[in-house]
Scaffold this motif. Structure first.
Motif, PDB file in Angstrom:
ATOM      1  N   LYS A   1      27.141   5.578   4.723  1.00 44.84           N
ATOM      2  CA  LYS A   1      27.102   6.476   3.247  1.00 44.84           C
ATOM      3  C   LYS A   1      26.785   7.865   3.486  1.00 44.84           C
ATOM      4  CE  LYS A   1      24.132   4.135   0.471  1.00 44.84           C
ATOM      5  NZ  LYS A   1      22.528   2.557   0.118  1.00 44.84           N
ATOM      6  N   PRO A   2      26.685   8.804   2.458  1.00 50.61           N
ATOM      7  CA  PRO A   2      26.677   9.528   2.262  1.00 50.61           C
ATOM      8  C   PRO A   2      25.203   9.951   2.087  1.00 50.61           C
ATOM      9  CG  PRO A   2      27.617   9.052   0.481  1.00 50.61           C
ATOM     10  CD  PRO A   2      28.027   7.813   0.762  1.00 50.61           C
ATOM     11  N   LYS A   3      24.832  11.262   2.581  1.00 53.42           N
ATOM     12  CA  LYS A   3      23.034  10.973   2.743  1.00 53.42           C
ATOM     13  C   LYS A   3      22.552  12.117   1.319  1.00 53.42           C
ATOM     14  CE  LYS A   3      22.725  10.759   8.225  1.00 53.42           C
ATOM     15  NZ  LYS A   3      23.894  10.924   8.089  1.00 53.42           N
ATOM     16  N   GLU A   4      21.211  11.648   0.647  1.00 56.71           N
ATOM     17  CA  GLU A   4      21.605  12.493  -0.105  1.00 56.71           C
ATOM     18  C   GLU A   4      21.144  13.359   0.295  1.00 56.71           C
ATOM     19  OE1 GLU A   4      18.026  11.351  -3.702  1.00 56.71           O
ATOM     20  OE2 GLU A   4      18.374   9.661  -2.171  1.00 56.71           O
ATOM     21  N   ASP A   5      21.513  14.300  -0.511  1.00 59.01           N
ATOM     22  CA  ASP A   5      21.076  15.955  -0.268  1.00 59.01           C
ATOM     23  C   ASP A   5      19.469  16.074  -1.443  1.00 59.01           C
ATOM     24  OD1 ASP A   5      21.343  18.734  -0.693  1.00 59.01           O
ATOM     25  OD2 ASP A   5      22.713  18.640  -1.989  1.00 59.01           O
ATOM     26  N   TYR A   6      18.819  16.437   0.008  1.00 60.96           N
ATOM     27  CA  TYR A   6      17.153  16.736  -0.925  1.00 60.96           C
ATOM     28  C   TYR A   6      17.310  18.328  -1.473  1.00 60.96           C
ATOM     29  CZ  TYR A   6      16.553  12.154   0.483  1.00 60.96           C
ATOM     30  OH  TYR A   6      16.417  10.403   0.904  1.00 60.96           O
TER      31      TYR A   6
END
Length: 90
Positions: free
Chosen positions: A25-30
């Motif tokens: 799952k792609p990591k969320e861009d913070y």
């Protein structure tokens, strides 16, 4: 009679698939995420006034949009090592 190891093997393969999906799952861009005073206080487990005091002292940088004060994600968590002791700093 059903072999109990077949059931365990099937469940393990299901778990492997789930773990693989989680890892892929792609990591969320913070990088563009901002927090309000209330959200930042909740994340740091301190009072809203404590976060405001640290902003006024210059320990945390924030942006003011109208009456709202927004704290960028990188500012909150990159300086978390310094801010971690917000509760105990007097």
């Amino acid at each position: 009679m059903e072999n109990p190891f077949e059931k365990i093997t099937k469940e393990l393969s299901d778990i492997k698939v789930l773990v693989y999906e989680i890892l892929q799952k792609p990591k969320e861009d913070y990088s563009n995420k901002v927090y309000t005073l209330q959200e930042a206080a909740g994340l740091l487990k301190v009072d809203k006034q404590t976060v405001t005091n640290h902003i006024l002292r210059g320990n945390l940088k924030s942006k003011r949009i109208g009456r709202r004060i927004l704290i960028p994600h990188y500012e909150l968590f990159d300086s978390l090592n310094e801010v971690k002791s917000l509760k105990y700093k007097r």
